[in-house]
Scaffold this motif. Structure first.
Motif, PDB file in Angstrom:
ATOM      1  N   ARG A 172       0.805  -1.223   0.000  1.00 61.32           N
ATOM      2  CA  ARG A 172       0.000   0.000   0.000  1.00 61.32           C
ATOM      3  C   ARG A 172       0.837   1.272   0.000  1.00 61.32           C
ATOM      4  O   ARG A 172       0.286   2.374  -0.198  1.00 61.32           O
ATOM      5  CB  ARG A 172      -0.930   0.008   1.209  1.00 61.32           C
TER       6      ARG A 172
ATOM      7  N   SER B  80      -5.429  -5.533   2.938  1.00 60.08           N
ATOM      8  CA  SER B  80      -6.774  -4.993   3.119  1.00 60.08           C
ATOM      9  C   SER B  80      -6.825  -3.563   2.600  1.00 60.08           C
ATOM     10  O   SER B  80      -5.792  -2.906   2.440  1.00 60.08           O
ATOM     11  CB  SER B  80      -7.164  -5.018   4.604  1.00 60.08           C
TER      12      SER B  80
ATOM     13  N   ILE C 196      -6.958  -0.531   3.428  1.00 52.13           N
ATOM     14  CA  ILE C 196      -6.730   0.424   4.512  1.00 52.13           C
ATOM     15  C   ILE C 196      -5.560   1.311   4.114  1.00 52.13           C
ATOM     16  O   ILE C 196      -4.454   0.815   3.879  1.00 52.13           O
ATOM     17  CB  ILE C 196      -6.414  -0.297   5.838  1.00 52.13           C
TER      18      ILE C 196
ATOM     19  N   THR D 201      -6.200   4.979  -0.806  1.00 50.77           N
ATOM     20  CA  THR D 201      -6.557   3.688  -0.223  1.00 50.77           C
ATOM     21  C   THR D 201      -6.217   2.583  -1.211  1.00 50.77           C
ATOM     22  O   THR D 201      -6.575   2.659  -2.394  1.00 50.77           O
ATOM     23  CB  THR D 201      -8.056   3.638   0.107  1.00 50.77           C
TER      24      THR D 201
ATOM     25  N   SER E  36      -3.383  -3.822  12.073  1.00 52.71           N
ATOM     26  CA  SER E  36      -3.813  -2.492  11.628  1.00 52.71           C
ATOM     27  C   SER E  36      -3.872  -2.380  10.108  1.00 52.71           C
ATOM     28  O   SER E  36      -4.519  -1.474   9.587  1.00 52.71           O
ATOM     29  CB  SER E  36      -2.860  -1.422  12.172  1.00 52.71           C
ATOM     30  N   ALA E  37      -3.199  -3.285   9.407  1.00 54.89           N
ATOM     31  CA  ALA E  37      -3.187  -3.262   7.941  1.00 54.89           C
ATOM     32  C   ALA E  37      -3.818  -4.505   7.335  1.00 54.89           C
ATOM     33  O   ALA E  37      -4.051  -4.553   6.123  1.00 54.89           O
ATOM     34  CB  ALA E  37      -1.748  -3.131   7.433  1.00 54.89           C
TER      35      ALA E  37
ATOM     36  N   THR F   5      -6.978  -7.038   7.872  1.00 53.79           N
ATOM     37  CA  THR F   5      -8.232  -7.462   8.495  1.00 53.79           C
ATOM     38  C   THR F   5      -8.884  -8.583   7.694  1.00 53.79           C
ATOM     39  O   THR F   5     -10.098  -8.773   7.742  1.00 53.79           O
ATOM     40  CB  THR F   5      -9.199  -6.270   8.631  1.00 53.79           C
TER      41      THR F   5
END
Length: 359
Positions: free
Chosen positions: A104, A121, A123, A140, A188-189, A191
């Motif tokens: 990302r 994900s 995020i 995103t 946190s990255a 899910t």
């Protein structure tokens, strides 16, 4: 007590000393990912270290995040890297190409296909990215499908084979610094609800599959990984299970018999000690900002088998000679770290035979 200047066996190679050039992004490649013309000089100047690890090198179009970083997945990339590896070998050095998929940490303006980044994900990291148009917010990312995760493993495998075809002695997977591999580690990255998300075992699965595939392609003794347990940057939070994830991961990777694990240490000494116990192959340790008078201390204590250094090697092509002779070190110039041409890249002065410096 082992000296930092003592030889050491790493994978299939006998290295003359235990000093490693840490991977450092320099952003001087062509826009198609072919290494720049000065890169051969840059790396060959530093071939006196026991091992040279290259800047992060994308394994695919999706893997690129920054402007003008090199790739290793097309014939042009292979030809460009072959120029580098050949001159490093001519000087008696060893070179591993680091494979870096940023996930990302990307912007469409910087990639060949101009698509949004991909990640475990959807995020966003909550930070910006330098592009040709200046700083822009990172959009995103698109979440990889389960099949696309498996295709990404295949992309890494192809890049590793390409690196060997380019003459590299091996590859190091970048599993640190908030890039794709570590994004899978961090709740946190990540899910996800498939086999790549949720439990410790699932979040470690992608890294293990990548390294298993590469080891099968080029050999375990030419395959390595860099990890940075506890890194908290660009939205990465590994949570309370983070240390246990690394204990599980390192124990699983130990079964593969990789050439080495490279730890960028973030301060958890208890975890580092556990990794040392769990990992039976060579361990490279990088402590960012380590003062000169501590160079060699981790090897001498037995905590590490080799030590990696970045900015001091960047600014001192003759790093090993300066250490052996207790000569003064050049200071690195941060203004020339990224982009540009020869200045701050291949023009740092070296010691002459008389001990003074010459450019």
């Amino acid at each position: 007590m082992t000296s930092i200047f003592a030889p050491v066996r790493v994978g299939r190679y006998s290295l003359p000393n235990r000093l490693v050039m840490a991977p450092m992004t320099r952003s001087r490649a062509a826009f198609d990912g072919t290494p720049g013309e000065l890169a051969a000089d840059y790396y060959s100047q530093r071939a006196g270290l026991g091992l040279v690890v290259t800047e992060g090198t994308q394994p695919s179009d999706d893997g690129q995040g920054y402007l003008t970083t090199p790739g290793i997945y097309t014939p042009a990339h292979v030809a460009g890297w072959r120029k580098i590896t050949s001159v490093v070998h001519e000087k008696g050095g060893h070179i591993f190409i680091q494979l870096m998929h940023v996930g990302r940490m990307s912007h469409p303006d910087n990639t060949p296909h101009h698509r949004q980044g991909v990640a475990p994900s959807a995020i966003a990291p909550g930070t910006g990215m330098f592009t040709a148009a200046g700083m822009q917010d990172i959009p995103t990312p698109r979440a990889l499908t389960t099949e696309e995760v498996r295709q990404t493993v295949t992309d890494f495998r192809h890049a590793a084979r390409s690196a060997i075809e380019a003459g590299a002695d091996g590859i190091e997977i970048h599993g640190a610094n908030a890039y794709l591999v570590q994004q899978f580690f961090a709740p946190s990255a990540n899910t996800r609800t498939d086999e790549y998300g949720g439990s410790i075992e699932n979040r470690a699965r992608f890294a293990i599959e990548v390294l298993t595939a590469i080891a099968a392609e080029i050999g375990t003794d030419r395959t390595a990984v860099r990890l940075s347990p506890g890194t908290a940057m660009w939205g990465i939070d590994e949570g309370p299970e983070g240390p246990d994830l690394y204990r599980y991961l390192v124990a699983e990777l130990d079964k593969l018999g990789l050439a080495y694990v490279h730890i960028m240490h973030q301060g958890n000494e208890a975890l580092l000690a556990d990794i040392r116990k769990l990992w039976r192959q060579p361990l490279i340790l990088n402590r960012p900002g380590r003062p000169r008078d501590q160079i060699g201390a981790d090897v001498a204590s037995g905590l590490a088998d080799l030590e990696a250094y970045g900015q001091m090697v960047l600014a001192n092509p003759d790093f090993v000679v300066r250490l052996k002779t207790n000569a003064a070190m050049n200071e690195a110039d941060p203004k020339t770290f990224y982009g540009g041409a020869a200045k701050g890249y291949i023009d740092y002065p070296v010691l002459s035979a008389k001990g003074d410096t010459s450019s």
